[in-house]
Write a protein that holds these residues in place. Structure first.
Motif, short mmCIF file in Angstrom:
data_model
loop_
_atom_site.label_atom_id
_atom_site.label_comp_id
_atom_site.label_asym_id
_atom_site.label_seq_id
_atom_site.Cartn_x
_atom_site.Cartn_y
_atom_site.Cartn_z
N THR A 54 33.32 45.11 46.28
CA THR A 54 33.98 44.94 47.58
C THR A 54 33.02 44.85 48.76
OG1 THR A 54 34.24 47.35 47.76
CG2 THR A 54 36.07 46.10 46.79
N ARG A 95 32.44 41.69 40.57
CA ARG A 95 33.82 41.22 40.67
C ARG A 95 34.30 40.67 39.32
NH1 ARG A 95 36.08 41.33 45.31
NH2 ARG A 95 37.64 39.75 44.80
N TYR A 98 34.96 43.86 36.98
CA TYR A 98 36.14 44.57 37.45
C TYR A 98 37.39 43.70 37.29
CZ TYR A 98 34.20 48.89 39.34
OH TYR A 98 33.64 50.14 39.45
N VAL A 102 41.28 44.39 35.40
CA VAL A 102 42.61 44.07 35.94
C VAL A 102 43.35 43.13 35.00
CG1 VAL A 102 43.83 42.97 37.84
CG2 VAL A 102 41.89 44.47 38.30
N PRO A 164 51.35 49.30 44.19
CA PRO A 164 50.14 48.87 43.47
C PRO A 164 50.35 47.54 42.76
CG PRO A 164 50.55 51.21 43.09
CD PRO A 164 51.75 50.68 43.82
N VAL A 249 47.68 39.69 41.89
CA VAL A 249 46.79 40.73 42.42
C VAL A 249 46.21 40.27 43.75
CG1 VAL A 249 44.72 42.08 41.97
CG2 VAL A 249 46.28 41.51 40.10
N THR A 253 41.12 43.66 45.54
CA THR A 253 41.08 43.92 44.10
C THR A 253 40.72 42.64 43.36
OG1 THR A 253 42.81 45.59 44.35
CG2 THR A 253 42.38 44.78 42.13
N SER A 255 40.35 39.83 40.46
CA SER A 255 41.08 39.34 39.30
C SER A 255 40.56 37.95 38.99
CB SER A 255 42.58 39.31 39.57
OG SER A 255 43.27 38.56 38.59
#
Length: 350
Positions: A54, A95, A98, A102, A164, A249, A253, A255
């Motif tokens: 992030t 990214r 992560y 997701v 969420p 998403v 966050t 994805s």
């Protein structure tokens, strides 16, 4: 009388032999295991790199050129293993790993919801009265007739953004796409309920749900597991499509589908920003599909594999032959032992 535990152990051994005989399924399982390991170890991997998904790095992009990463290969360096994201300078490796968490998490969560709802509805329809069966069957057909993408778009668009998002996407996919699991469960339950051991359990006074739990669920494992293995790659694709359309998403966050959405205007200036999430998505879906086909073939040897290469048919046949030979040897040994006992008893009587 055959011991059920021995029969179950023998069936498990046959399943693993057939699955291990398929080279394509083994390669796919290895790829899937690596993806899962990367997703689980994402915080550790990004800590080793010294980055996070992030944090913005404005100094690593050229604002005069519209935010193109500075340096060759999209800003590839010792600090940024796969380069940086255009415009923002966020680390692309962080990214990507992560995003694996997701995408895989949403797909697995949606699959669990689909399987649970489908099993409950399918068993209730098969074991219920005629009216219950008709009602649940018509409801299942309505669910199947609903276009998944359109319904998902509608539901995701009206839910508050405070909920969420990964959990919401998994629930929406699971609550809309359980119809096929219910149909498979109902058909298999109708077949099983006519077998002798189920009738014996009913005559012994067992209740409906006890029969379902103790006698029917083990027989439903093979078809349900097979279909669930094929649902996971489908759900990954659906999540990516929803994120690509902007209702899945949400940023920040990460994805894979969301990364593809942002990369559609950068495929010339920073091609790795498009190729990396697209390649990860393609490899994951392909590996899960091949693994699901291998599981289906191992659970039901009569069903031919849809793959034309890497299925190891000769090895499967050899594994089945070895299993049959071992069973024959065991039966012969048992017969010989029984014959020896009978002879010994005759000699004693003589």
């Amino acid at each position: 009388m055959t011991d059920p535990s021995v029969t179950g152990a023998s069936g498990a051994r046959q399943f693993w032999r057939r699955l291990l005989a398929q080279r394509a399924a083994l390669v796919a399982a290895t790829v899937v295991a690596l993806h899962v390991l990367v997703a689980i170890a994402a915080p550790l991997l990004t800590a080793i790199e010294g980055q996070d998904p992030t944090t913005y790095h404005p100094s690593l992009v050229d604002s005069a050129r519209g935010g193109v990463p500075v340096g060759s290969f999209g800003g590839l360096s010792a600090d940024h293993w796969l380069g940086v994201e255009p415009q923002t300078g966020r680390d692309l490796f962080a990214r990507l790993v992560y995003g694996a968490r997701v995408s895989l998490g949403v797909a697995l969560g949606a699959t669990v919801v689909q399987v649970l709802i489908g099993i409950v509805v399918g068993i209730a329809a098969a074991l219920g009265t005629r009216w219950v069966d008709q009602l649940l069957s018509r409801f299942t057909e309505i669910i199947l007739a609903m276009p998944l993408m359109i319904m998902s778009l509608a539901l995701l668009a009206i839910v508050p953004s405070s909920f969420p998002r990964p959990l919401l996407v998994a629930l929406v996919i699971g609550l809309i796409a359980w119809g096929n699991v219910a149909k498979i469960t109902r058909a298999q339950t109708l077949t099983l309920k006519g077998l002798d051991y189920v009738a014996a359990a009913r005559l012994s006074g067992w209740g409906t749900w006890r029969i379902a739990r103790r006698e029917l669920l083990p027989g439903l494992a093979a078809p349900v597991i097979t279909y669930a293995a094929l649902l996971v790659p489908m759900n990954i694709s659906v999540e990516a499509a929803l994120s690509f359309l902007g209702v899945g998403v949400k940023p920040p966050t990460p994805s894979w589908g969301q990364m593809l959405t942002a990369a559609d205007v950068w495929y010339q200036a920073a091609p790795q920003y498009l190729l990396l999430p697209a390649g990860a998505l393609f490899v994951t879906v392909l590996a899960l599909t091949v693994l699901g086909d291998g599981i289906r073939t191992a659970l039901d040897p009569r069903a031919a594999s849809r793959l034309s290469i890497g299925t190891g048919r000769r090895r499967e046949a050899r594994a089945d032959a070895d299993t049959a030979q071992a069973a024959a040897d065991g039966n012969a040994a048992a017969d010989a032992s029984a014959g020896a006992d009978a002879t010994g008893r005759k000699e004693e009587r003589a």
